[in-house]
Structures are given as structure tokens and as C-alpha cells.
Write a protein that holds these residues in place. Structure first.
Motif, PDB file in Angstrom:
ATOM      1  N   ALA A   1     -10.037-149.615  -8.492  1.00 26.92           N
ATOM      2  CA  ALA A   1      -8.970-148.845  -9.133  1.00 26.92           C
ATOM      3  C   ALA A   1      -9.505-147.850 -10.149  1.00 26.92           C
ATOM      4  O   ALA A   1      -8.780-146.937 -10.559  1.00 26.92           O
ATOM      5  CB  ALA A   1      -7.966-149.787  -9.804  1.00 26.92           C
ATOM      6  N   THR A   2     -10.753-148.014 -10.574  1.00 28.41           N
ATOM      7  CA  THR A   2     -11.352-147.089 -11.536  1.00 28.41           C
ATOM      8  C   THR A   2     -12.416-146.213 -10.893  1.00 28.41           C
ATOM      9  O   THR A   2     -13.165-145.522 -11.598  1.00 28.41           O
ATOM     10  CB  THR A   2     -11.969-147.867 -12.711  1.00 28.41           C
ATOM     11  OG1 THR A   2     -13.014-148.727 -12.207  1.00 28.41           O
ATOM     12  CG2 THR A   2     -10.922-148.705 -13.424  1.00 28.41           C
ATOM     13  N   PHE A   3     -12.487-146.232  -9.570  1.00 23.20           N
ATOM     14  CA  PHE A   3     -13.533-145.486  -8.869  1.00 23.20           C
ATOM     15  C   PHE A   3     -13.395-143.985  -9.113  1.00 23.20           C
ATOM     16  O   PHE A   3     -12.303-143.428  -9.174  1.00 23.20           O
ATOM     17  CB  PHE A   3     -13.450-145.755  -7.359  1.00 23.20           C
ATOM     18  CG  PHE A   3     -14.433-144.952  -6.556  1.00 23.20           C
ATOM     19  CD1 PHE A   3     -15.725-145.424  -6.355  1.00 23.20           C
ATOM     20  CD2 PHE A   3     -14.080-143.727  -6.013  1.00 23.20           C
ATOM     21  CE1 PHE A   3     -16.639-144.690  -5.626  1.00 23.20           C
ATOM     22  CE2 PHE A   3     -14.984-142.986  -5.281  1.00 23.20           C
ATOM     23  CZ  PHE A   3     -16.262-143.466  -5.084  1.00 23.20           C
ATOM     24  N   THR A   4     -14.523-143.324  -9.235  1.00 21.04           N
ATOM     25  CA  THR A   4     -14.582-141.874  -9.332  1.00 21.04           C
ATOM     26  C   THR A   4     -15.746-141.367  -8.493  1.00 21.04           C
ATOM     27  O   THR A   4     -16.790-142.039  -8.403  1.00 21.04           O
ATOM     28  CB  THR A   4     -14.757-141.415 -10.787  1.00 21.04           C
ATOM     29  OG1 THR A   4     -15.039-140.008 -10.820  1.00 21.04           O
ATOM     30  CG2 THR A   4     -15.891-142.164 -11.463  1.00 21.04           C
ATOM     31  N   PRO A   5     -15.610-140.224  -7.831  1.00 21.14           N
ATOM     32  CA  PRO A   5     -16.730-139.686  -7.040  1.00 21.14           C
ATOM     33  C   PRO A   5     -17.990-139.457  -7.852  1.00 21.14           C
ATOM     34  O   PRO A   5     -19.070-139.315  -7.271  1.00 21.14           O
ATOM     35  CB  PRO A   5     -16.160-138.364  -6.504  1.00 21.14           C
ATOM     36  CG  PRO A   5     -14.686-138.584  -6.456  1.00 21.14           C
ATOM     37  CD  PRO A   5     -14.380-139.437  -7.655  1.00 21.14           C
ATOM     38  N   ALA A   6     -17.883-139.408  -9.190  1.00 25.97           N
ATOM     39  CA  ALA A   6     -19.074-139.229 -10.024  1.00 25.97           C
ATOM     40  C   ALA A   6     -20.062-140.371  -9.852  1.00 25.97           C
ATOM     41  O   ALA A   6     -21.254-140.216 -10.151  1.00 25.97           O
ATOM     42  CB  ALA A   6     -18.672-139.100 -11.496  1.00 25.97           C
TER      43      ALA A   6
ATOM     44  N   ARG B   1      -9.137-144.785  -2.998  1.00 21.28           N
ATOM     45  CA  ARG B   1      -8.730-144.921  -4.403  1.00 21.28           C
ATOM     46  C   ARG B   1      -7.468-144.111  -4.704  1.00 21.28           C
ATOM     47  O   ARG B   1      -6.512-144.611  -5.315  1.00 21.28           O
ATOM     48  CB  ARG B   1      -9.881-144.466  -5.309  1.00 21.28           C
ATOM     49  CG  ARG B   1      -9.481-143.978  -6.696  1.00 21.28           C
ATOM     50  CD  ARG B   1      -9.018-145.075  -7.629  1.00 21.28           C
ATOM     51  NE  ARG B   1      -8.283-144.536  -8.767  1.00 21.28           N
ATOM     52  CZ  ARG B   1      -8.827-144.027  -9.876  1.00 21.28           C
ATOM     53  NH1 ARG B   1     -10.130-143.943  -9.985  1.00 21.28           N
ATOM     54  NH2 ARG B   1      -8.061-143.600 -10.855  1.00 21.28           N
ATOM     55  N   ILE B   2      -7.436-142.854  -4.270  1.00 22.97           N
ATOM     56  CA  ILE B   2      -6.262-142.043  -4.589  1.00 22.97           C
ATOM     57  C   ILE B   2      -5.049-142.463  -3.758  1.00 22.97           C
ATOM     58  O   ILE B   2      -3.911-142.165  -4.129  1.00 22.97           O
ATOM     59  CB  ILE B   2      -6.551-140.531  -4.411  1.00 22.97           C
ATOM     60  CG1 ILE B   2      -6.949-140.206  -2.976  1.00 22.97           C
ATOM     61  CG2 ILE B   2      -7.627-140.087  -5.377  1.00 22.97           C
ATOM     62  CD1 ILE B   2      -7.186-138.719  -2.749  1.00 22.97           C
ATOM     63  N   MET B   3      -5.274-143.144  -2.631  1.00 18.77           N
ATOM     64  CA  MET B   3      -4.145-143.735  -1.920  1.00 18.77           C
ATOM     65  C   MET B   3      -3.516-144.855  -2.736  1.00 18.77           C
ATOM     66  O   MET B   3      -2.296-145.062  -2.698  1.00 18.77           O
ATOM     67  CB  MET B   3      -4.612-144.293  -0.562  1.00 18.77           C
ATOM     68  CG  MET B   3      -4.890-143.250   0.502  1.00 18.77           C
ATOM     69  SD  MET B   3      -5.389-144.035   2.058  1.00 18.77           S
ATOM     70  CE  MET B   3      -5.607-142.590   3.106  1.00 18.77           C
ATOM     71  N   MET B   4      -4.352-145.558  -3.488  1.00 12.69           N
ATOM     72  CA  MET B   4      -3.874-146.690  -4.277  1.00 12.69           C
ATOM     73  C   MET B   4      -3.228-146.253  -5.590  1.00 12.69           C
ATOM     74  O   MET B   4      -2.195-146.790  -5.989  1.00 12.69           O
ATOM     75  CB  MET B   4      -5.038-147.645  -4.583  1.00 12.69           C
ATOM     76  CG  MET B   4      -5.634-148.329  -3.372  1.00 12.69           C
ATOM     77  SD  MET B   4      -7.138-149.257  -3.798  1.00 12.69           S
ATOM     78  CE  MET B   4      -6.532-150.285  -5.148  1.00 12.69           C
ATOM     79  N   THR B   5      -3.856-145.278  -6.267  1.00 11.18           N
ATOM     80  CA  THR B   5      -3.445-144.942  -7.635  1.00 11.18           C
ATOM     81  C   THR B   5      -2.936-143.523  -7.799  1.00 11.18           C
ATOM     82  O   THR B   5      -2.502-143.160  -8.894  1.00 11.18           O
ATOM     83  CB  THR B   5      -4.626-145.149  -8.596  1.00 11.18           C
ATOM     84  OG1 THR B   5      -5.685-144.245  -8.242  1.00 11.18           O
ATOM     85  CG2 THR B   5      -5.146-146.584  -8.518  1.00 11.18           C
ATOM     86  N   GLY B   6      -2.994-142.702  -6.753  1.00 10.48           N
ATOM     87  CA  GLY B   6      -2.626-141.301  -6.898  1.00 10.48           C
ATOM     88  C   GLY B   6      -3.818-140.475  -7.352  1.00 10.48           C
ATOM     89  O   GLY B   6      -4.947-140.982  -7.479  1.00 10.48           O
ATOM     90  N   PHE B   7      -3.595-139.187  -7.598  1.00  8.93           N
ATOM     91  CA  PHE B   7      -4.676-138.292  -8.000  1.00  8.93           C
ATOM     92  C   PHE B   7      -5.338-138.791  -9.283  1.00  8.93           C
ATOM     93  O   PHE B   7      -4.704-139.414 -10.131  1.00  8.93           O
ATOM     94  CB  PHE B   7      -4.148-136.871  -8.223  1.00  8.93           C
ATOM     95  CG  PHE B   7      -3.792-136.154  -6.952  1.00  8.93           C
ATOM     96  CD1 PHE B   7      -4.765-135.818  -6.025  1.00  8.93           C
ATOM     97  CD2 PHE B   7      -2.471-135.803  -6.686  1.00  8.93           C
ATOM     98  CE1 PHE B   7      -4.439-135.149  -4.854  1.00  8.93           C
ATOM     99  CE2 PHE B   7      -2.129-135.138  -5.516  1.00  8.93           C
ATOM    100  CZ  PHE B   7      -3.116-134.816  -4.604  1.00  8.93           C
TER     101      PHE B   7
END
Length: 408
Positions: free
Chosen positions: A159-164, A221-227
Motif C-alpha cells: 500500500a506504500t509502494f512507489t516506483p522510486a 498499487r494504484i488499483m488498490m489506493t488510487g493515484f
């Protein structure tokens, strides 16, 4: 706050110099500033009509990038000496630790600039660049694999994933880009060219497929939490880098293969043309993915970003990850004779330059106001070894006497 608390706070602040707070507060997140600076001269070098004035501007950005790289490496070295616990903490930090490999990427931008402004004009021998290529490959392996072991040794929340988080792979992925730049100054008939070509393809494949897995997780991730929101909104542009740089590497390496393989009689007489044709087709497909991810990040960006000056460092992701697909625009314009792509490339170059100017101004403002790279005095005193505190202290005795007189 009571007078006693004010006195204690003032004494603590007086004991720690601003320089010590800067050194302690420095982080690996400083390297994207240099990479963003390198993004300017890399994109400018692709402009079709380059005047002497434009070339001088590229030189200015190149030397500025070198200064920033030396500043970052020197400051982090001082931090390791004075505050070893803070240095280790930054490396093991699940958020800030992913920026460690950016030091290698920053070196990559300097290597590309050296080829453009020193080797091609004849100021430096191509043999030096050949050796620096292997230095870069070695640094990528030395830095990336230990950081991957540290990072994957702990669980991470989807839920906290980022492409960085893909920064841990980026230096390996950029080997292909460095390879085709080195092949610009290494004659194709030399045996060394074969080694560079194959290593470039191998590492580009390794880096892309690993980062592609990160892109898949990003979509989940964005499917789960949005943008992505807040400072993470900048990470959406990091996802543009892998397909963009891989498309660029495939186009350029394919062109090198077309020239190199027939000269050495490798595979088949037509292997070079086949490699180039496949590379062009694959690059066009990856280019489409990069443009999609760019639009996917830019359209909701302004509404999701938190406009806090303390988070300005993350905004540098608006620059260097986009260099790959912007450069591909220019290459495709030449391959398919597309004048509109030349105009598109010029517009994107202008946007990169404007973005750099705005971000550089805001970064200087944040630095001046102590929003970035400025640690709390308590943290400095806590991490500094006792034997080194004296060298970092100000004239605390005089301050204590003055404060004691006020308290009375």
C-alpha cells in the motif's frame, strides 16, 4: 515554553554549528539535483540545430553537474567520518536507502557529458572512456547488489509502494545507455566493441525486466489506493524511465550492432541488420509505454502533489526519468523521417529546461530556509562521537554565561 526549557534549547543550539547540522542532515536524495542538471545537457545535445551559444550552455550545465557531484560526495564522506551512525541509518532506511544507487547514476551523467564535451572534440583519449565504462559497470554491481540485499531483507507494504523503489536497479539498467555512448568513440572494427555491445544488451535486459516488475507492482498499487499522493506523486515519473531508456538503448545499440557484427563475421552476415530491425520494433513498443506512463503521471500530478517546500527534492523526478523517452522522440524522427517529432522533441527540451530552472530556484530557497539538509541540534549531538563534538561545537561557554545572566 518555560524559561528553563528555552535556556536548555538555546544551549543545545549554541553547541552545534550550522555546518555540523548541514553535514548531519545531508542525504543521498541530493544526487537527483545533479542528475536533473545532467538531464538538461543530455536533452540539449539532441537538438537538431546546435549553435555555439547552445553548446556553451551545455558546457555550463556539465561543469555544474560535476560541482554538485563533488559537493554531494564530499559532504557524505564528511558525514561518514563525523556521524557514522547517521550514515549507516541512511543506508538502511527503507525510504532514503533507495537513493544510494543514484550516486552511480550521477556518475553516469558525468560520463556521458565527458564523451560529448571532452572525447569527441579530442581533448581526452577514447581509451580512458573505455576503462571508465568498466568502472561504471563495476560500481553498478558493487552498489546495487548489497543495497538489494539490505532492502529485500525486510518486508514492505504494498500500500506504500512507489516506483522510486526501482532506483535500486537503475544503475544496472543504464549500462546499455552508457554502452552505446562509449561505442560512439570506440571504432566498430576493434574487438573491444563486441564486449561493450554484448554487455550493454545483457545489462539493459536485466535492468529493464527487473524494473518492469516494479512497474507491474505500481499498477497494482494504484488499483488498490488510487493515484499516488503527496511526495509519492513524483514517483509516478520514475516509472517512465525504464521503458524510455530501454527504448533509447535498443535503438542505439541496434545501430551499433548493424555496424559491428558484420565486421567481425559473427552469427550470420545479416545478423546486424536483424538485430537493428528487432531493436527498432521493440523500441517503438516501449516508447508507447513510456508516453502512456508519462501522461498517467502528469495528468493528476498537480492535484495530488502536496505543495510543501520541504518535499522539493522529490520533485526532481520530473527531470531525469523523462530523458529517455524524450531522446527517443529525436531518434525516431531521424529513422522514420518525422518532422513533427523534431518539433515535439524541441518542445519537450524547453519544458525540461523550464522545469530545471523552477526546481533549482525552489531547492535553493528550501536550502536557505533550512527546510532540507538541516538536522536538529539534538540529533547532531546524539549521533556525534564525544571525541568529535568539540570540533563541531561553537563557543558554548560564552552563550551559557549570557543565558544564565538573562535567567537570573
Amino acid at each position: 515554553m518555560s524559561l528553563e526549557q528555552q535556556t536548555t534549547t538555546s544551549q543545545t543550539t549554541a553547541k552545534v554549528s550550522s555546518l555540523a547540522r548541514r553535514i548531519h542532515g545531508w542525504s543521498w536524495q541530493a544526487f537527483p539535483i545533479g542528475m536533473g542538471t545532467g538531464a538538461v545537457y543530455v536533452t540539449l545535445s539532441g537538438v537538431k540545430s546546435r549553435s555555439n551559444l547552445l553548446l556553451q550552455v551545455e558546457h555550463v550545465f556539465f561543469f555544474l553537474n560535476i560541482v554538485l557531484f563533488l559537493l554531494n560526495t564530499t559532504t557524505l564522506t564528511l558525514q561518514l567520518f563525523f556521524f557514522p551512525r547517521q550514515s549507516l541509518r541512511l543506508i538502511k532506511d527503507p525510504v532514503k536507502g533507495v537513493f544510494v544507487p543514484l550516486a552511480v547514476l550521477s556518475f553516469a551523467t558525468i560520463l556521458i557529458g565527458t564523451i560529448n564535451y571532452a572525447v569527441l572534440p579530442g581533448h581526452i583519449s577514447p581509451n580512458l572512456i573505455y576503462h571508465l565504462f568498466w568502472v561504471y559497470v563495476s560500481l553498478s554491481l558493487i552498489v546495487c547488489f548489497p543495497m538489494l540485499m539490505i532492502w529485500f531483507n525486510k518486508p514492505h507494504d504494498l500500500a506504500t509502494f512507489t516506483p522510486a523503489w526501482a532506483f535500486l536497479i537503475f544503475p544496472l539498467m543504464l549500462v546499455g545507455v552508457i554502452a552505446f555512448n562509449v561505442l560512439r568513440v570506440i571504432p566498430p572494427e576493434e574487438p573491444r566493441a563486441i564486449g561493450i555491445l554484448l554487455v550493454g544488451y545483457a545489462f539493459q535486459g536485466l535492468g529493464f525486466f527487473m524494473t518492469f516488475f516494479y512497474i507491474c507492482i505500481y499498477i497494482i498499487r494504484i488499483m488498490m489506493t488510487g493515484f499516488l499522493e503527496g511526495h509519492q506523486a513524483n514517483g509516478a515519473f520514475v516509472a517512465v524511465g525504464p521503458p524510455g531508456f530501454t527504448a533509447l538503448a535498443l535503438l542505439k545499440l541496434g545501430d551499433c550492432a548493424r555496424k559491428t557484427l558484420p565486421l567481425h563475421g559473427l552469427v550470420t552476415p545479416t545478423a546486424g541488420d536483424v538485430w537493428y530491425a528487432v531493436s527498432v520494433m521493440s523500441a517503438v513498443m516501449l516508447f508507447g509505454l513510456a508516453v502512456f506512463l508519462f501522461l498517467f503521471g502528469i495528468l493528476p500530478y498537480w492535484f495530488k502533489l502536496h505543495k510543501h517546500l520541504s518535499e522539493i527534492l522529490g520533485c526532481w523526478a520530473l527531470t531525469f526519468p523523462n530523458v529517455g523517452f524524450i531522446s527517443v522522440i529525436r531518434v525516431l524522427a531521424d529513422i522514420f523521417d518525422l518532422p513533427g517529432f523534431i518539433v515535439w522533441h524541441s518542445i519537450m527540451v524547453v519544458f525540461i529546461c523550464i522545469t530545471w530552472a523552477v526546481l533549482f530556484f525552489l531547492t535553493l530557497m528550501a536550502f536557505w530556509r533550512g527546510k532540507i539538509f538541516f538536522a536538529n541540534p539534538e540529533d547532531v549531538l546524539k549521533d556525534a562521537p564525544t571525541s568529535k563534538l568539540q570540533s563541531l561545537s561553537m563557543e558554548a561557554d560564552d552563550e551559557e554565561k549570557t543565558l544564565d545572566g538573562h535567567s537570573r
